[in-house]
Scaffold this active site. Structure first.
Site, mmCIF file in Angstrom:
data_model
loop_
_atom_site.group_PDB
_atom_site.id
_atom_site.type_symbol
_atom_site.label_atom_id
_atom_site.label_comp_id
_atom_site.label_asym_id
_atom_site.label_seq_id
_atom_site.Cartn_x
_atom_site.Cartn_y
_atom_site.Cartn_z
ATOM 1 C CB VAL A 109 -38.757 74.302 88.251
ATOM 2 C CG1 VAL A 109 -39.299 73.880 89.596
ATOM 3 C CG2 VAL A 109 -37.354 73.755 88.053
ATOM 4 C CB THR A 112 -39.085 69.050 81.774
ATOM 5 O OG1 THR A 112 -38.134 69.845 82.469
ATOM 6 C CG2 THR A 112 -39.960 69.929 80.918
ATOM 7 C CB SER A 114 -34.079 67.619 81.807
ATOM 8 O OG SER A 114 -34.892 68.575 81.153
ATOM 9 C CB CYS A 115 -37.025 70.585 85.847
ATOM 10 S SG CYS A 115 -37.636 69.460 87.127
ATOM 11 N N GLY A 116 -34.252 69.302 87.231
ATOM 12 C CA GLY A 116 -33.396 69.394 88.396
ATOM 13 C C GLY A 116 -34.161 69.353 89.704
#
Length: 284
Positions: A109, A112, A114-116
């Site tokens: 996770v 990236t 944008s993974c949160g």
């Protein structure tokens, strides 16, 4: 196999005059990366250097670190319903004995922006999986003249062959500490361009990439700083801004991070000890 560029019709408007003409565009297609037969990730990329891209991605994931860790990479035949090969699916097979963690969301996770998952968890994930400390290889400190760094973007731009035809590609280049261009890769994604560089280095037995400079077009995200750290690269320079988390990662790992590298100007966000700064004020 997909091509690097494709032609499309475009309506061109110049000073009120309208005309139709073909335009050259950079190709963008999905690449599915499988690890020992199991799906791992999908990335949108410019076709070409797919094996290097997959290998570099797995370096940043902490799976591969040496040439001997990799047994082979192949395109998967029969990737479509009709059994044809799209050349958009690759399978990476690791050598016997290479430890491969479970392929789970929790493991991947952080890879990236944008993974949160952000902040300390992301930094800890990179720190715990990095194979090499960010140092200068032979013990002699890398010492870079800012003027040398200032000249690298023009050399990067001059080597972007596909960009000249499309205007739509990012690039990543690897230089020696003396400014010698070692390799350059282009892709619609700057992270893919870096993976292609790192993957080629792995395939050639060149990791860790000590005493090198990684230059990227665009900004320096956490993901790019992560990839530099995982490949043992001591200097990351970008022509645009870094993110706050990229700066935090650079500071924690000893990575030299330079942003807004344009002409004779630049901002040094971390690792200033590797730059031959001329004034005490510059070090404040």
């Amino acid at each position: 196999m997909g091509r690097v560029t494709e032609r499309r019709k475009v309506i061109r408007i110049r000073d009120g005059a309208v005309s139709a003409r073909p335009d050259t565009l950079v190709a963008e297609e999905p690449l599915e990366i499988r690890l020992n037969g199991r799906p791992l990730a999908i990335t949108m990329r410019t076709p070409g250097d797919d094996f290097a891209l997959a290998a570099g991605f797995l370096v940043s994931e902490g799976v591969l670190g040496e040439q001997d860790d990799l047994q082979n990479i192949v395109y998967c035949a029969g990737a479509t319903v009709d059994g044809s090969n799209t050349y958009n699916v690759v399978d990476v097979k690791t050598a016997p004995g290479v430890a491969v963690p479970d392929i789970t969301l929790e493991r991947n996770v952080y890879t990236t922006s944008s993974c949160g998952l952000c902040g300390k968890a992301s930094l800890d994930a990179v720190r715990t999986t990095a194979r090499w400390p960010i140092d200068d290889g032979d013990g002699t400190p890398v010492r870079l003249d800012p003027d040398l760094l200032a000249g690298l973007p023009d050399r990067l731009r001059a080597a972007q062959r596909v960009f000249d035809r499309t205007g739509g590609l990012h690039a990543a280049a690897l230089f020696t500490e003396d400014g010698e261009l070692l390799d350059i890769r282009e892709d619609v994604g700057r992270h893919n361009a870096v993976d292609k560089l790192v993957g080629r280095a792995l395939q050639q037995g060149g990791l860790p990439l000590s005493r090198t400079i990684l230059l990227v077009s665009g900004r320096a995200s956490f993901e790019l700083a992560q990839k530099a750290v995982m490949a043992g690269i001591p200097v990351l320079a970008a022509v645009s801004a870094p993110s706050s988390l990229a700066v935090d990662l650079a500071a924690e790992t000893g990575l030299t991070l330079v942003g807004f590298l344009r002409g004779s100007s630049m901002n040094v966000y971390a690792g200033e000890h590797r730059l031959a700064l001329r004034t005490a004020a510059a070090q404040a």
